[in-house]
Design a protein around this motif. Structure first.
Motif, PDB file in Angstrom:
ATOM      1  N   UNK A  19     -44.820  60.422  23.540  1.00  0.00           N
ATOM      2  CA  UNK A  19     -45.332  59.108  23.925  1.00  0.00           C
ATOM      3  C   UNK A  19     -46.834  59.219  24.172  1.00  0.00           C
ATOM      4  N   UNK A  20     -47.602  58.537  23.329  1.00  0.00           N
ATOM      5  CA  UNK A  20     -49.058  58.566  23.455  1.00  0.00           C
ATOM      6  C   UNK A  20     -49.555  57.494  24.405  1.00  0.00           C
ATOM      7  N   UNK A  21     -50.676  57.760  25.044  1.00  0.00           N
ATOM      8  CA  UNK A  21     -51.262  56.806  25.995  1.00  0.00           C
ATOM      9  C   UNK A  21     -52.759  56.669  25.746  1.00  0.00           C
ATOM     10  N   UNK A  22     -53.202  55.444  25.637  1.00  0.00           N
ATOM     11  CA  UNK A  22     -54.616  55.119  25.730  1.00  0.00           C
ATOM     12  C   UNK A  22     -54.819  54.280  26.983  1.00  0.00           C
ATOM     13  N   UNK A  23     -55.886  54.557  27.707  1.00  0.00           N
ATOM     14  CA  UNK A  23     -56.273  53.651  28.786  1.00  0.00           C
ATOM     15  C   UNK A  23     -57.425  52.818  28.246  1.00  0.00           C
ATOM     16  N   UNK A  58     -54.549  60.239  25.197  1.00  0.00           N
ATOM     17  CA  UNK A  58     -55.605  60.219  24.187  1.00  0.00           C
ATOM     18  C   UNK A  58     -56.949  59.791  24.761  1.00  0.00           C
ATOM     19  N   UNK A  59     -57.020  59.575  26.033  1.00  0.00           N
ATOM     20  CA  UNK A  59     -58.301  59.224  26.649  1.00  0.00           C
ATOM     21  C   UNK A  59     -58.488  57.723  26.755  1.00  0.00           C
ATOM     22  N   UNK A  60     -59.719  57.362  27.086  1.00  0.00           N
ATOM     23  CA  UNK A  60     -60.047  55.957  27.330  1.00  0.00           C
ATOM     24  C   UNK A  60     -60.591  55.307  26.075  1.00  0.00           C
ATOM     25  N   UNK A 103     -51.341  56.552  16.203  1.00  0.00           N
ATOM     26  CA  UNK A 103     -49.988  56.020  16.043  1.00  0.00           C
ATOM     27  C   UNK A 103     -49.133  56.913  15.141  1.00  0.00           C
ATOM     28  N   UNK A 104     -49.771  57.536  14.179  1.00  0.00           N
ATOM     29  CA  UNK A 104     -49.073  58.444  13.257  1.00  0.00           C
ATOM     30  C   UNK A 104     -48.360  59.574  13.994  1.00  0.00           C
ATOM     31  N   UNK A 105     -48.986  60.040  15.066  1.00  0.00           N
ATOM     32  CA  UNK A 105     -48.536  61.294  15.685  1.00  0.00           C
ATOM     33  C   UNK A 105     -47.555  61.100  16.841  1.00  0.00           C
ATOM     34  N   UNK A 106     -47.194  59.860  17.114  1.00  0.00           N
ATOM     35  CA  UNK A 106     -46.343  59.619  18.284  1.00  0.00           C
ATOM     36  C   UNK A 106     -45.083  58.845  17.903  1.00  0.00           C
ATOM     37  N   UNK A 107     -44.112  58.874  18.815  1.00  0.00           N
ATOM     38  CA  UNK A 107     -42.915  58.048  18.634  1.00  0.00           C
ATOM     39  C   UNK A 107     -43.086  56.676  19.271  1.00  0.00           C
ATOM     40  N   UNK A 108     -43.861  56.635  20.313  1.00  0.00           N
ATOM     41  CA  UNK A 108     -44.111  55.395  21.057  1.00  0.00           C
ATOM     42  C   UNK A 108     -45.584  55.441  21.467  1.00  0.00           C
ATOM     43  N   UNK A 109     -46.245  54.301  21.422  1.00  0.00           N
ATOM     44  CA  UNK A 109     -47.655  54.281  21.838  1.00  0.00           C
ATOM     45  C   UNK A 109     -47.846  53.271  22.964  1.00  0.00           C
ATOM     46  N   UNK A 110     -48.418  53.760  24.051  1.00  0.00           N
ATOM     47  CA  UNK A 110     -48.685  52.893  25.204  1.00  0.00           C
ATOM     48  C   UNK A 110     -50.188  52.711  25.361  1.00  0.00           C
ATOM     49  N   UNK A 111     -50.598  51.487  25.615  1.00  0.00           N
ATOM     50  CA  UNK A 111     -51.950  51.268  26.110  1.00  0.00           C
ATOM     51  C   UNK A 111     -51.830  50.629  27.481  1.00  0.00           C
ATOM     52  N   UNK A 112     -52.792  50.894  28.330  1.00  0.00           N
ATOM     53  CA  UNK A 112     -52.822  50.207  29.620  1.00  0.00           C
ATOM     54  C   UNK A 112     -54.068  49.343  29.628  1.00  0.00           C
ATOM     55  N   UNK A 113     -53.895  48.106  30.031  1.00  0.00           N
ATOM     56  CA  UNK A 113     -55.023  47.168  30.090  1.00  0.00           C
ATOM     57  C   UNK A 113     -55.238  46.459  28.761  1.00  0.00           C
TER      58      UNK A 113
END
Lengths: 423, 423
Positions: B188-192, B231-233, B249-259
């Motif tokens: 699960x990837x995350x961008x803030x 993945x940073x801000x 997006x290619x490298x993850x199963x789910x992608x989350x962004x916050x904000x």
């Protein structure tokens, strides 16, 4: 022929073990690696949160004084002289009848004292100069989050000994803990004893069983918050077993053996403890399963002789070893969390000893916690442990217990813990 | 100016997300590394437990037929011709009036059919030949654990999707799972997002706040059972943000962004989802906090636009992301476990939307689960999350709720889960 042992109460046994509780060592780990670890220091707010007055909504920062007397009949127009997103700071002075377009979380310009939301203004523009029209008065402070409103600098937020969870991670990040002070995980060594034991990758043989206790206890040690180290099996041979235990004891904070604590011909632990010079705190507890649980003490370290019986081993660990690990981890509530529950089945046989049966607790429609035994409750029944999330306590009595009675349970998965559930 | 969004119910929003549930990939890990992982296959007993008839106590294996008629007046003497510990197998034939000294767990010699405990015999020896005297009859089967008594071969013991705990570890070891089939952890990837965000190791600046959401969500992802990758801000700049999301997006199963999901000037996610060609499942939910939670779908992957607001972000993850992760992990009860609780405080304001307030549940003397808000319940209040072990659900109504009312809660730390708590 058979050694006579005098059982002591569970409460007394736990008391004897807890004489040797102590807090462990500290270390710092990256915030990326601290989830699930235990804080070794209180977290104290090192700044106010928010650290500045900010807008709680998307809208316009205004001076409430300009809107005195505003109404549907007397709408007031403000000139929008700047716009700021969260993270930006307005560099202009805001004069009479001026406003700033502002996003949620942005710092309130120092000349302003309130925010009006997009939804309640009419926007327009004249010669590229945007303006807004507002048809009501606005109280000072409207739609703001004030500096220190959430947390005042200096406040203790989380106490040491708490397990780091997602919410605590958010606090650590907020207060700039790139490194987090956590309790070092104690090292807990395990020996499995018994000539009957096969390793997990060995084929089954007549008369033998696979060693399941060591793997189970490793997982219990991890759940408690410590690092397990499995030293392998000991055959039921005195000298080898003694030498192996003496050597490994140096490298661990706590040493667990499974099996060998009963009074059978091959139960060597009592003699090994004697030769090590360890002080045996007890070797018989008025509990089932686990009555032969033996705990000894040597040079500040505890040696746990847990039963070779899976369920007895499991219960012995949770009652006597886990709280010592949690005290190492700075917890002030190191014991299993206790709760009151409704017994889901009859237990009509007399108990001479306190029983701890492996249970599944659940919440029914009535809002009450209900407890039922997870699988058949015989101390050798390994399947009863897979679904256990609690131990139901049935104190000794001569009549047993009836379905529907109120009983105490110890919750195996709850992190909050109890200070002392043994009243 | 302001985009008008139509809120949908929480139930409908969860339903839309769960259309895209799927089971994940499988892998095998060493039993030493499987604790806390999720089984991707049922565990089925591959042999009986016990796998042979064995002694339940230390004592003597006997032939009950020899003791017919034994009594205090007519004690019967048996010659002890062998002794076996657990793991040993008796190689001798046991004839009339013969017995074998036997330890707990040892295999019953095939000529014997019961065990008498040490405590109830008199031991002696004549010309180095040991004997025992027994003064009572013994029923066949006494003091034995029978083959298959605990588990019959072929029985399904634990279902796939279950999180491995200490009791399950014991089962895995018993059945020889040196390698354990578990669900691969989804990535699960995350961008803030947000220009206002400082990293945890940056000093505080005017108008800015430290990024706490990403660290919080990482811990939530771990608690759910997946692997977080931060993945940073992203700055609030469209092209850069779009490119970064498209690439990762290619490298993850789910992608989350916050904000970035609200309707402010710098909220870019709606436009980014459009440009990516993602189908937006919803962008407004009738819930607080978290009403702006946005979920989109692209080529079998879900993109979560969680609020930048810590509490809203937290709740959005638990309600919408966690069940998708748990389905990847083969769980049939992927949603937060629901329970009934007693409300500990008044909430007398009307709710237009369903409220989820961060709560601490506890068990009182009355055996009921009680829920109180953990800290001040404003959506930006990060400290309320540190002690939250539940979300209390207050459905929309016009009168609010009174202390003492029965309400539903979702338990954040309970592993059992719910099939569908949204009735």
């Amino acid at each position: 022929m058979v050694e006579k042992r005098i059982p002591i109460s569970v409460k007394e046994a736990v008391t004897r073990v807890m004489q040797f509780e102590k807090e462990g060592k500290k270390e710092e780990v990256s915030i990326y690696e601290c989830n699930g670890r235990f804080l070794c220091e209180d977290i104290v707010a090192n700044h106010d949160v928010p650290s500045f007055d900010r807008s709680a909504y998307d809208g316009f920062a205004i001076r409430s004084v300009d809107l005195k007397g505003a109404s549907k009949e007397n709408p007031i127009t403000l000139s929008v002289i700047d716009e700021i997103g969260a993270g930006q700071v307005c560099q202009k002075r805001i004069g009479e009848y001026e406003a700033v377009r502002i996003m949620t979380g942005a710092m309130l310009p120092s000349d302003c004292d309130a925010v009006v939301m997009f939804e309640v203004v009419i926007e327009g523009s004249e010669n590229t100069q945007p303006y807004i029209i507002i048809d009501h008065e606005v109280e000072t402070g409207t739609n703001l989050s004030f500096q220190g409103e959430d947390v005042k600098k200096g406040k203790t937020l989380v106490e040491k000994g708490t397990k780091i969870n997602p919410g605590i991670m958010a606090l650590l990040a907020t207060f700039g803990y790139a490194k987090v002070p956590v309790a070092k995980k104690p090292i807990v060594g395990i020996f499995a004893t018994g000539t009957e034991l096969l390793e997990v990758d060995e084929p089954l043989e007549k008369g033998k069983i696979r060693n399941s206790n060591a793997y189970m206890v490793m997982a219990q040690i991890e759940r408690a918050g410590a690092t397990p180290v499995y030293f392998g099996k000991l055959q039921d041979v005195f000298t080898e077993s003694y030498e192996a235990m003496k050597e490994k004891l140096e490298s661990v904070d706590v040493l667990i053996t499974t099996g060998g604590v009963s009074v059978g011909d091959y139960d060597l632990l009592p003699a090994i403890y004697r030769k090590l010079g360890a002080e045996v705190l007890f070797n018989k507890v008025a509990m089932r399963p686990g009555s032969v649980t033996t705990v000894a003490h040597l040079d500040g370290k505890l040696l746990y002789g847990l039963s070779g019986n899976p369920s007895a081993c499991y219960v012995g660990f949770e009652i006597f070893t886990k709280p010592i690990i949690r005290r190492y981890l700075f917890s002030s509530k190191p014991h299993l969390q206790s709760a009151s529950a409704i017994l889901g089945e009859d237990f009509l046989t007399a108990n001479a000893f306190t029983r701890f049966f492996r249970s599944t607790v659940s919440w029914k429609e009535d809002g009450l916690l209900h407890t039922v035994p997870s699988g058949v409750d015989k101390s050798n029944i390994v399947t009863s442990l897979a679904f256990a999330n609690a131990l139901t306590i049935l104190p000794s009595n001569s009549t047993g217990y009836q379905k529907g009675e109120r009983v105490n349970v110890l919750l195996l998965e709850e992190e909050a813990g109890s200070e002392w559930p043994w009243n």
